[in-house]
Design an enzyme around this catalytic site. Structure first.
Site, PDB file in Angstrom:
ATOM      1  N   ASP A 148     -23.814   8.331  -2.623  1.00  0.00           N
ATOM      2  CA  ASP A 148     -23.566   7.405  -3.728  1.00  0.00           C
ATOM      3  C   ASP A 148     -22.958   6.104  -3.183  1.00  0.00           C
ATOM      4  OD1 ASP A 148     -23.413   6.502  -6.337  1.00  0.00           O
ATOM      5  OD2 ASP A 148     -22.461   8.320  -7.094  1.00  0.00           O
ATOM      6  N   ASP A 162     -27.424   6.099 -14.109  1.00  0.00           N
ATOM      7  CA  ASP A 162     -27.376   7.550 -14.303  1.00  0.00           C
ATOM      8  C   ASP A 162     -28.004   7.936 -15.646  1.00  0.00           C
ATOM      9  OD1 ASP A 162     -25.899   7.700 -11.998  1.00  0.00           O
ATOM     10  OD2 ASP A 162     -24.091   8.513 -12.935  1.00  0.00           O
TER      11      ASP A 162
END
Lengths: 445, 445
Positions: free
Chosen positions: A185, A246
């Site tokens: 990430d 997301d």
């Protein structure tokens, strides 16, 4: 992926070879031959040979987020227990047989600080009491593979230690934990350094000699800042990458992702392919926010997009009709088509979208077969009838096509020529998903 | 509703009475007594005595729209067949026993022009071959009631003849067709005349002597133009009225309606009550756009809002778990609570909304019981924990409350005092729906 990774593999073989020369000189000839073959390939290809089709598996984030309170939520907290149960269910409920392979831990698996002495990352001791090697063995012994999340910055998005100042050590630790898939990430990081930093961590992973799928989040963080990511570099250094936000547990979220991927398809779509995939994020089927028909819709569009099929749900409570969608072999075959050409949204008419993807088989003239999803973004009650000339949606073969409903094998559709009008009727929020097998191909004459 | 309607009823009785005096003088005494009672009530009340609780039933619009092509869509077109099948299913599938009573034809049932000679409205001869009296009989013989759509303007929204220039004739025709419920839409009309025109049609309905629930659309058309409807007039002249946009088959649409009703609750909520209800439009459960949990959510909020429970779906294909929601006796009891007080959104915290409605029983101190819906507008994967002091959400009885989960009788919750903290955990897009029965009431000591 890159030469460094292959060189790592070569070094690994040299090490084994030296050991074997000492121990069993009789094997030397074959080992030298193998080494030469590997070295040859390493100078030719930039790829690590992984993810030739979009990865399939399960990841905890969308459904379980950062639940760490195992006392109050023993079945939901991010723990050894959750991943063992999920591993068991992937196998016992038939998901593994359908192709779902990677069991991936997302954020919130770490202790809040590194080991005092070694500086190594430490898994949460209370929630992963047997250690990650034990969990990796458990997953591997079930025939599945083990994925793990980390973050390129100083901290993960949930505030656990990131890799930035310990890249080599962490890559090595991942290899020691028998990790097969790394999601990196990009929270708490300088996006300007990502163009160099993400490839560097990839090289370090490769240097360990352990093949690991490398999932990057670097484009999405650059896109947030209005920059255009370097997709050529991504293709070279990452097996997949997140382009956009997301996913959340709602059809609105699925629809936003579809809109992003279609509106930006000219610059995104060409970069997907075997070994390097655009990733629109997890499948949310089996949770709370999608209706049955919206579930079919996400699965169909993700198949068209050649998207990684990473579920995030509670496999113990997925309803049978949703499980059937997740395990639909024909739809999965579209997703896993060996050509690996990412599909596109071809047109929109009266709020009906047509998404199409060239797939195998091809015929002697080189024409593709196609998967075509007629997606309704309408919400006005009744099924909506619409018809398209096949040529209009990109199906131009002179030979014509044999048409199959990928969600309903009982529907008889028959043969269509390129100039024929194809009529279909789509329910609100629904999808009609067809395979148009081109005639003149080895299995359709 | 108004004196005229009652006067119509009185005239009707006078007519019957005269006839009976001629035929059976022995019944005269009782008839005169009854007539006196009716007349007394008519001078006291403005209501027609109908819709003491929110009407329940089924209407075709959201699901079937204006499908008139019976050749291609024999099971979906607006036809005698559809309403007979639906009547049968309402009874055989248990909906009638649960309280769903009115079978309502929405737009698209008419011929495109009135009868040349009589000027009367004519039902589509092809789609309603046996006539509306036959259909009314069919519905009545099943123990159900018959509703019919028309439009206050020159045309219905779908372009069929409206009532504006033939109000008296059309009201009489409705009575002759044995209609029990009239929905009067407001397309192709001057909104400035609605304040007078809608009450006028109500009076004409009353004059027929046949009791008909009168559903008005006049506020929504005035709201479109930024006017504030005269709710006192609505209460006097209509049994229910549409305040906002038509519902569509999506959670987004449900959420928009919820937002409208809560943001405007100060001016809308006080006007709902026995005989006169705000109508947030149809229940879309059983269609394509709502997940299981979103279905529970719509049903719970509609119960809190004292909303008419008019389904629009294909009763032949409603899944068993959705049917169980539609027929949940405890939730329906909240909706049909005899006090008829419309509930409100009490507060929002972290995207969790608390909706509450005072219901029976009350205790000796006059405290209400409450239905409370904890509604999650969150979409972030995991169930979200939240707790409220009962007093904070309006539950102030000194005696305390006994708490029941209206969707899950197995949950043990027990007793709560007003200052106790009530903890609950709500899934994304979900609802936890509880009844707080006040202690000290006849059935809870």
């Amino acid at each position: 992926m890159n030469v460094a990774r292959k060189s790592g593999t070569v070094r690994h073989y040299i090490h084994i070879l030296r050991k074997e020369i000492r121990e069993t000189p009789s094997k030397m000839f074959y080992n030298i031959l193998f080494l030469l073959l590997v070295s040859y390939r390493a100078t030719q290809a930039l790829e690590n040979g992984l993810a030739r089709t979009p990865p399939m598996g399960w990841m905890h984030w969308e459904r379980y987020r950062c639940i760490t309170d195992c006392k109050n939520y023993p079945n939901e907290c991010i723990s050894e227990n959750l991943f063992k149960r999920t591993t068991d269910l992937l196998v016992s409920e038939g998901y593994a047989a359908a192709g779902y392979e990677y069991v991936i831990i997302d954020d919130c698996w770490l202790e809040k600080s590194r080991d005092n002495v070694t500086n190594k990352l430490v898994e949460d001791r209370y929630r992963f009491p047997s250690g990650l090697n034990h969990l990796a063995d458990y997953i591997h012994n079930s025939g599945l593979k083990f994925g793990l999340y980390q973050d390129y910055g100083t901290h993960t998005c949930a505030g656990y230690p990131g890799v930035i100042n310990h890249m080599a050590l962490d890559a090595q630790t991942f290899a020691e934990w028998d990790v097969d898939y790394v999601k990196l990430d990009g929270c708490y990081a300088d996006t300007a350094t990502m163009d160099a930093g993400y490839p560097e961590f990839g090289r370090l992973l490769n240097k360990t000699g352990r093949p690991m799928i490398y999932s990057c989040s670097w484009p999405v963080y650059q896109e947030y800042e209005g920059k255009i990511p370097d997709y050529e570099a991504l293709k070279q250094h990452c097996n997949l990458w997140r382009n956009y936000d997301d996913i959340d547990d709602s059809f609105e979220s699925v629809a936003k992702i579809m809109d992003y991927f279609s509106k930006n398809q000219d610059r995104i779509q060409p970069h997907g392919g075997p070994g390097h995939w655009n990733d629109p994020d997890m499948l949310i089927l089996g949770n709370y926010g999608l209706s049955y028909d919206q579930s079919k819709l996400q699965m169909a569009v993700w198949a068209i997009l050649a998207a990684p099929l990473i579920m995030s749900n509670d496999l113990a409570t997925v309803r049978p009709e949703i499980k059937a969608i997740l395990q639909n072999r024909d739809v999965i075959a579209v997703n896993q088509d060996p050509l690996g050409i990412q599909g596109r949204r071809i047109l929109i008419q009266k709020n009906i979208e047509v998404w199409a993807r060239p797939i195998m088989p091809r015929n002697a003239a080189g024409d593709y077969s196609y998967a075509v999803a007629f997606v309704s973004r309408r919400t006005d009650g009744a099924p909506y009838p619409i018809s398209f000339n096949l040529k209009e949606i990109g199906l131009r073969s002179q030979r014509g096509y044999d048409v199959f409903n990928l969600y309903d094998k009982t529907e008889q559709l028959g043969l269509y020529k390129s100039l024929d009008s194809f009529y279909t009727r789509i329910i609100p929020n629904g999808v009609n998903f067809y395979k148009f097998t081109v005639l003149g191909s080895p299995n359709r004459y």
